[in-house]
Enzyme design. Structure first.
Site, PDB file in Angstrom:
ATOM      1  N   LYS A  20       0.476  -1.284   0.352  1.00 12.83           N
ATOM      2  CA  LYS A  20       0.411  -0.363   0.382  1.00 12.83           C
ATOM      3  C   LYS A  20       0.809   0.843  -0.099  1.00 12.83           C
ATOM      4  CE  LYS A  20      -2.611   0.869   3.632  1.00 12.83           C
ATOM      5  NZ  LYS A  20      -2.541   2.681   4.163  1.00 12.83           N
ATOM      6  N   ARG A  25       3.291   5.909  -3.410  1.00  7.91           N
ATOM      7  CA  ARG A  25       3.884   7.069  -3.805  1.00  7.91           C
ATOM      8  C   ARG A  25       4.431   6.015  -5.412  1.00  7.91           C
ATOM      9  NH1 ARG A  25       4.162   5.594   1.429  1.00  7.91           N
ATOM     10  NH2 ARG A  25       5.658   6.477   2.736  1.00  7.91           N
ATOM     11  N   GLY A  92      -4.471   7.806   5.310  1.00  3.78           N
ATOM     12  CA  GLY A  92      -3.705   8.285   6.120  1.00  3.78           C
ATOM     13  C   GLY A  92      -2.690   8.854   5.383  1.00  3.78           C
ATOM     14  N   ARG A 120      -7.744  12.155  12.922  1.00  4.98           N
ATOM     15  CA  ARG A 120      -6.893  11.865  12.799  1.00  4.98           C
ATOM     16  C   ARG A 120      -5.526  13.047  13.485  1.00  4.98           C
ATOM     17  NH1 ARG A 120      -5.317   6.652   8.995  1.00  4.98           N
ATOM     18  NH2 ARG A 120      -2.965   6.839   9.636  1.00  4.98           N
ATOM     19  N   SER A 164       7.358   9.350  12.214  1.00  7.71           N
ATOM     20  CA  SER A 164       6.322   9.284  10.969  1.00  7.71           C
ATOM     21  C   SER A 164       7.017   9.099   9.317  1.00  7.71           C
ATOM     22  CB  SER A 164       5.461   9.713  11.388  1.00  7.71           C
ATOM     23  OG  SER A 164       4.482   9.876   9.995  1.00  7.71           O
ATOM     24  N   GLN A 166       4.857   9.503   7.135  1.00  4.17           N
ATOM     25  CA  GLN A 166       3.774  10.612   6.683  1.00  4.17           C
ATOM     26  C   GLN A 166       4.392  11.771   6.519  1.00  4.17           C
ATOM     27  OE1 GLN A 166       0.151   9.079   8.133  1.00  4.17           O
ATOM     28  NE2 GLN A 166       0.455   6.717   6.515  1.00  4.17           N
ATOM     29  N   ASP A 311       2.366  -1.146  11.973  1.00  2.00           N
ATOM     30  CA  ASP A 311       0.727  -2.159  11.017  1.00  2.00           C
ATOM     31  C   ASP A 311       0.548  -3.073  11.421  1.00  2.00           C
ATOM     32  OD1 ASP A 311       0.319   0.756  10.468  1.00  2.00           O
ATOM     33  OD2 ASP A 311       0.973   0.536   8.206  1.00  2.00           O
ATOM     34  N   ARG A 342      -5.982   1.676  17.920  1.00  2.00           N
ATOM     35  CA  ARG A 342      -5.447   0.686  17.316  1.00  2.00           C
ATOM     36  C   ARG A 342      -4.995   0.004  19.553  1.00  2.00           C
ATOM     37  NH1 ARG A 342      -2.593   0.103  12.081  1.00  2.00           N
ATOM     38  NH2 ARG A 342      -4.429   0.496  11.459  1.00  2.00           N
TER      39      ARG A 342
HETATM   40  C1  S3P Z   1       2.781   4.836   6.068  1.00  2.00           C
HETATM   41  C2  S3P Z   1       3.431   5.128   7.669  1.00  2.00           C
HETATM   42  C3  S3P Z   1       2.730   5.225   8.461  1.00  2.00           C
HETATM   43  C4  S3P Z   1       1.874   3.661   8.466  1.00  2.00           C
HETATM   44  C5  S3P Z   1       0.994   3.913   7.316  1.00  2.00           C
HETATM   45  C6  S3P Z   1       1.266   3.664   6.431  1.00  2.00           C
HETATM   46  C7  S3P Z   1       2.812   5.287   5.025  1.00  2.00           C
HETATM   47  O1  S3P Z   1       2.220   5.936   9.463  1.00  2.00           O
HETATM   48  O2  S3P Z   1       1.750   3.077   9.929  1.00  2.00           O
HETATM   49  O3  S3P Z   1      -0.245   2.641   7.375  1.00  2.00           O
HETATM   50  O4  S3P Z   1       2.381   4.768   3.754  1.00  2.00           O
HETATM   51  O5  S3P Z   1       4.231   6.364   5.550  1.00  2.00           O
HETATM   52  P1  S3P Z   1       2.799   6.950  10.246  1.00  2.00           P
HETATM   53  O6  S3P Z   1       3.502   7.703   9.315  1.00  2.00           O
HETATM   54  O7  S3P Z   1       1.869   7.475  10.903  1.00  2.00           O
HETATM   55  O8  S3P Z   1       3.930   6.400  11.169  1.00  2.00           O
END
Ligand code: S3P
Length: 424
Positions: A20, A25, A92, A120, A164, A166, A311, A342
């Protein structure tokens, strides 16, 4: 709503769908590159479909043919102002990465998602982006919807307060457009798919251990991206294979990027018989994973390994329920900010199954070995809770019900077909 009765044995092989994080990306970078990016083994889950639809709303031509996706990139400055709100659904990753990208565009936009997304925290991306000069107005409490005024940005040096990917990726994306250098310091490593993929698209950004340097970039080149299977999806089958008696299953083409593969270390520490074969791929390595029934014991999980399995904690909790002894998960308060809280979701659903579990400030403790009872479990619309409770139900006493089981479509639309193809 789905009924699951216990099954004795699992055998056979499956190929889990594409990763995913990498799928998102590939579409994103393909959209801002020059030329047509070909993506193979794309994950057609709802989250990645949300990413595609956001880029289509910004004028990008994206064609899907089964698991292949062709993205006709329009260059770093080729996105068009969307004439609707960019709807990111439950995702997210789409929401936070897009925020970084949109902050630097020459147009304004609004990002919004579903009820879960609206709970969130977005301040974690708004803060560093604002330091770069971004103009982002969130709703109350730093949540979606986000109103983004495109601005000229400046490079910053930023130490990530939480590990993180993200947040890191949002700052990297903004950094590609910013004047000067953007330096990101990671004290604890998070998944590095953005950094690896930038290399595939021809960026000369420098990465060294824990420090990412991003320079203003005028051009990325289209790429061919072959996406490995998602280890986060494979995790449910690893646990299912270990828990079921007389079982052996093969999971083909699973991504084993070291920033993601903490689940393998932990399940092996618990006594799991997991073999890795046929390692291949230089961009994102993948392998075949062979899992055999095992007697598991409890374990302690904390510290730097947490981001590499964050995850997978719902799946690990299902394993711990059947393991002998105590499993302690700490330093995992990030779990509170996922599709659901969670920690709360895991604790409430495992309690229904007679599991001795209690919540702590930043994780939970399971005293494994109680008889695990069937029950009516709720996913609360969280894909990973649906799949974790399904794996638990396969080994519980009696027939369970999984409410909102279809939530698995966010990351694994064919989860139940794959699961029941292995049960004997
Ligand atoms: C992800 C980063 C993680 C992960 C999410 C996917 C990503 O989150 O839990 O399912 O693709 O960058 P965080 O950046 O909040 O840690």
């Amino acid at each position: 709503m789905l009924e699951i009765s216990p099954r004795k044995r699992l055998s056979g092989e499956i190929t889990v769908p594409g990763d995913k994080s990498v799928s998102h990306r590939a579409v994103l970078f393909g959209s801002i590159a020059d030329g047509v990016t070909k993506i193979s083994n794309f994950l057609n889950g709802q989250d990645c479909v949300s990413t595609i639809s956001c880029f289509k709303s910004m004028g990008i031509d994206i064609k899907t043919d089964g698991y292949e996706v062709f993205v006709s990139g329009r260059g770093m400055r080729g996105l068009k102002a969307p004439d609707t709100v960019l709807y990111t659904g439950n995702s997210g990753t789409t929401t936070r990465l897009l925020t970084g990208l949109l902050a630097a565009q020459s147009f304004d936009s609004v990002i919004d998602g579903d009820d879960s997304i609206r709970t969130r925290p977005m301040d974690r991306v708004i803060k560093p982006l604002s330091m770069m000069g971004a103009d982002i107005i969130p709703s109350d409490g730093g949540r979606c919807p986000l109103r983004i005024k495109g601005k000229k940005l400046n490079g910053i040096e930023y130490t990530l307060p939480v590990p993180s990917a993200q947040v890191k990726s949002a700052v990297i994306l903004a950094g590609l457009y910013a004047d000067g250098e953007t330096v990101i310091i990671e004290n604890i490593k998070s998944r590095n798919h953005t950094e690896l993929m930038l290399g595939m698209f021809g960026s000369d950004c420098g990465m060294s251990d824990g420090i990412i340097r991003v320079r203003h970039t005028d051009k990325l080149n289209a790429a061919e991206i072959d996406i490995p299977g998602d280890i986060s999806s494979a995790a449910f089958f690893m646990v299912a294979g270990l828990l079921s008696e007389n079982s052996e299953i093969i999971l083909r083409n699973v991504g084993i990027n070291p920033t993601r593969s903490g689940i393998i270390t932990v399940l092996r520490n618990m006594g799991g018989d997991i073999m890795i074969e046929n390692i291949r791929g230089d961009f994102e390595p993948s392998a075949d994973i062979i899992v055999r029934s095992s007697d598991l014991s409890g374990t302690e999980i904390s510290g730097d390994i947490i981001p590499s399995l964050i995850d997978e904690i719902p799946a690990i909790a299902a394993a711990a329920a059947f393991a002998t002894g105590k499993t302690v998960i700490s330093g995992a308060s990030e779990l509170k900010h996922k599709e659901t809280d969670r920690i709360k979701s895991i604790v409430s659903e495992l309690k229904k199954a007679n599991v001795d579990i209690f919540e702590t400030a930043d994780g939970f403790i399971i005293n494994g070995g109680n008889p695990v009872r069937a029950s009516e479990f709720d996913s609360f619309g969280d894909h990973r809770i649906a799949m974790a409770m399904s794996v638990l139900a396969l080994n519980a006493r009696g027939t369970s019900v999984i409410k909102n089981h279809e939530a698995c479509g966010v990351s694994y639309p064919g989860f139940y077909e794959d699961l029941f193809s292995l049960t004997r």
